[in-house]
Design a protein around this motif. Sequence first.
Motif, PDB file in Angstrom:
ATOM      1  N   MET A   1       0.829  -1.183   0.000  1.00  0.00           N
ATOM      2  CA  MET A   1       0.000   0.000   0.000  1.00  0.00           C
ATOM      3  C   MET A   1       0.879   1.254   0.000  1.00  0.00           C
ATOM      4  O   MET A   1       1.937   1.280   0.604  1.00  0.00           O
ATOM      5  CB  MET A   1      -0.895   0.003   1.235  1.00  0.00           C
ATOM      6  N   VAL A   2       0.399   2.284  -0.659  1.00  0.00           N
ATOM      7  CA  VAL A   2       1.129   3.550  -0.734  1.00  0.00           C
ATOM      8  C   VAL A   2       0.763   4.413   0.474  1.00  0.00           C
ATOM      9  O   VAL A   2      -0.404   4.542   0.832  1.00  0.00           O
ATOM     10  CB  VAL A   2       0.790   4.291  -2.047  1.00  0.00           C
ATOM     11  N   HIS A   3       1.769   4.997   1.105  1.00  0.00           N
ATOM     12  CA  HIS A   3       1.552   5.889   2.235  1.00  0.00           C
ATOM     13  C   HIS A   3       1.077   7.260   1.737  1.00  0.00           C
ATOM     14  O   HIS A   3       1.458   7.700   0.650  1.00  0.00           O
ATOM     15  CB  HIS A   3       2.858   6.083   3.008  1.00  0.00           C
ATOM     16  N   HIS A  29     -10.975   4.122   7.856  1.00  0.00           N
ATOM     17  CA  HIS A  29     -10.812   3.059   6.857  1.00  0.00           C
ATOM     18  C   HIS A  29      -9.696   2.079   7.210  1.00  0.00           C
ATOM     19  O   HIS A  29      -9.330   1.226   6.405  1.00  0.00           O
ATOM     20  CB  HIS A  29     -10.595   3.683   5.475  1.00  0.00           C
ATOM     21  N   GLY A  30      -9.146   2.221   8.406  1.00  0.00           N
ATOM     22  CA  GLY A  30      -8.122   1.280   8.865  1.00  0.00           C
ATOM     23  C   GLY A  30      -6.745   1.516   8.292  1.00  0.00           C
ATOM     24  O   GLY A  30      -5.907   0.609   8.283  1.00  0.00           O
ATOM     25  N   TYR A  31      -6.491   2.752   7.843  1.00  0.00           N
ATOM     26  CA  TYR A  31      -5.214   3.053   7.194  1.00  0.00           C
ATOM     27  C   TYR A  31      -4.325   3.987   8.023  1.00  0.00           C
ATOM     28  O   TYR A  31      -3.406   4.616   7.482  1.00  0.00           O
ATOM     29  CB  TYR A  31      -5.438   3.715   5.827  1.00  0.00           C
ATOM     30  N   SER A  32      -4.572   4.092   9.307  1.00  0.00           N
ATOM     31  CA  SER A  32      -3.814   5.047  10.133  1.00  0.00           C
ATOM     32  C   SER A  32      -2.304   4.869  10.013  1.00  0.00           C
ATOM     33  O   SER A  32      -1.555   5.848  10.032  1.00  0.00           O
ATOM     34  CB  SER A  32      -4.213   4.923  11.600  1.00  0.00           C
ATOM     35  N   ASP A  33      -1.855   3.625   9.884  1.00  0.00           N
ATOM     36  CA  ASP A  33      -0.416   3.366   9.785  1.00  0.00           C
ATOM     37  C   ASP A  33       0.183   3.891   8.483  1.00  0.00           C
ATOM     38  O   ASP A  33       1.410   3.944   8.335  1.00  0.00           O
ATOM     39  CB  ASP A  33      -0.124   1.869   9.903  1.00  0.00           C
ATOM     40  N   PHE A  34      -0.685   4.259   7.546  1.00  0.00           N
ATOM     41  CA  PHE A  34      -0.214   4.728   6.241  1.00  0.00           C
ATOM     42  C   PHE A  34      -0.393   6.234   6.085  1.00  0.00           C
ATOM     43  O   PHE A  34      -0.274   6.763   4.983  1.00  0.00           O
ATOM     44  CB  PHE A  34      -0.942   3.982   5.113  1.00  0.00           C
ATOM     45  N   LYS A  57      11.891   7.522   7.180  1.00  0.00           N
ATOM     46  CA  LYS A  57      11.229   6.627   8.137  1.00  0.00           C
ATOM     47  C   LYS A  57      10.372   5.569   7.446  1.00  0.00           C
ATOM     48  O   LYS A  57      10.019   4.558   8.058  1.00  0.00           O
ATOM     49  CB  LYS A  57      10.356   7.436   9.105  1.00  0.00           C
ATOM     50  N   LEU A  58      10.042   5.786   6.173  1.00  0.00           N
ATOM     51  CA  LEU A  58       9.225   4.814   5.432  1.00  0.00           C
ATOM     52  C   LEU A  58      10.087   3.717   4.803  1.00  0.00           C
ATOM     53  O   LEU A  58       9.551   2.788   4.195  1.00  0.00           O
ATOM     54  CB  LEU A  58       8.404   5.527   4.352  1.00  0.00           C
ATOM     55  N   HIS A  59      11.398   3.830   4.920  1.00  0.00           N
ATOM     56  CA  HIS A  59      12.339   2.791   4.454  1.00  0.00           C
ATOM     57  C   HIS A  59      12.074   2.363   3.011  1.00  0.00           C
ATOM     58  O   HIS A  59      12.040   1.175   2.700  1.00  0.00           O
ATOM     59  CB  HIS A  59      12.291   1.574   5.386  1.00  0.00           C
ATOM     60  N   GLY A  60      11.852   3.349   2.138  1.00  0.00           N
ATOM     61  CA  GLY A  60      11.701   3.054   0.717  1.00  0.00           C
ATOM     62  C   GLY A  60      10.298   2.661   0.292  1.00  0.00           C
ATOM     63  O   GLY A  60      10.068   2.401  -0.898  1.00  0.00           O
ATOM     64  N   GLU A  61       9.352   2.589   1.231  1.00  0.00           N
ATOM     65  CA  GLU A  61       7.972   2.274   0.846  1.00  0.00           C
ATOM     66  C   GLU A  61       7.399   3.437   0.044  1.00  0.00           C
ATOM     67  O   GLU A  61       7.762   4.594   0.261  1.00  0.00           O
ATOM     68  CB  GLU A  61       7.126   1.978   2.086  1.00  0.00           C
ATOM     69  N   PRO A  62       6.496   3.164  -0.899  1.00  0.00           N
ATOM     70  CA  PRO A  62       5.993   4.233  -1.777  1.00  0.00           C
ATOM     71  C   PRO A  62       5.150   5.253  -1.011  1.00  0.00           C
ATOM     72  O   PRO A  62       4.469   4.921  -0.042  1.00  0.00           O
ATOM     73  CB  PRO A  62       5.155   3.481  -2.809  1.00  0.00           C
ATOM     74  N   VAL A  63       5.195   6.491  -1.510  1.00  0.00           N
ATOM     75  CA  VAL A  63       4.471   7.573  -0.849  1.00  0.00           C
ATOM     76  C   VAL A  63       3.797   8.472  -1.882  1.00  0.00           C
ATOM     77  O   VAL A  63       4.333   8.703  -2.963  1.00  0.00           O
ATOM     78  CB  VAL A  63       5.417   8.391   0.073  1.00  0.00           C
ATOM     79  N   CYS A  64       2.617   8.938  -1.509  1.00  0.00           N
ATOM     80  CA  CYS A  64       1.917   9.981  -2.255  1.00  0.00           C
ATOM     81  C   CYS A  64       1.764  11.161  -1.308  1.00  0.00           C
ATOM     82  O   CYS A  64       1.264  11.003  -0.193  1.00  0.00           O
ATOM     83  CB  CYS A  64       0.542   9.497  -2.727  1.00  0.00           C
ATOM     84  N   GLY A  84       7.558   9.073  -6.179  1.00  0.00           N
ATOM     85  CA  GLY A  84       6.202   9.050  -5.658  1.00  0.00           C
ATOM     86  C   GLY A  84       5.286   9.900  -6.504  1.00  0.00           C
ATOM     87  O   GLY A  84       5.559  10.188  -7.673  1.00  0.00           O
ATOM     88  N   SER A  85       4.177  10.302  -5.908  1.00  0.00           N
ATOM     89  CA  SER A  85       3.186  11.106  -6.604  1.00  0.00           C
ATOM     90  C   SER A  85       2.675  12.163  -5.639  1.00  0.00           C
ATOM     91  O   SER A  85       3.034  12.166  -4.466  1.00  0.00           O
ATOM     92  CB  SER A  85       2.037  10.210  -7.096  1.00  0.00           C
TER      93      SER A  85
END
Length: 191
Positions: A1-3, A29-34, A57-64, A84-85
């Motif tokens: 999932m994209v943060h 929607h249960g996405y607080s961690d993102f 802090k996201l260690h390379g995870e995708p971000v918008c 990202g976007s």
Amino acid sequence: MVHLMYLHGFLSSPFSHKANETAVWMAEHGYSDFFHCPQLPMEPFEAATEIRLAIDKLHGEPVCFIGSSLGGYFATWAVEEFGGSAVLVNPAVHPYVLINQYVGLQRNYQTGEIHQIDAVFGEHLKHFERKISDPARYWLMVQTGDETLDYREAVAKYAGSAQTVIEGGDHSFQRYGDYLPQIWDFAQGES
């Protein structure tokens, strides 16, 4: 999932109305961690450092990024620097020009903190201006009644990007919360 990383505007904070609406929607929607909303210092180079740390802090995870006003300017810089976007909500396009209206003492809208804005602030902001490399990475949301920024500058800068141009409204972007499902879909590459 994209943060989702919300970047607030000038004299604003993570306690802004749009930031709170986004945080609540994500939690529902249960996405607080993102969801991430760093407190950006006023000084542009310090703000950029804070954004960089939040991305790290996201260690390379995708971000918008969701960038509001001056946060939209920094969101563009972040996308062009780190990938990202971004969803840009009434973004500042040339904040280094407008900032001259704010030289002197200014009060943060949410925290009440007083900031000294001086003449070099604009020069520091100019350092973060970036050209758009891939319009598909951006979704521009503007309202023509924005009393602070000329929406036409953003429409021109983000030509070729997805654009939602709404007649009327204001700088706060009325009914922003109605767009959160679409913002989430855009972030996930589903729009």
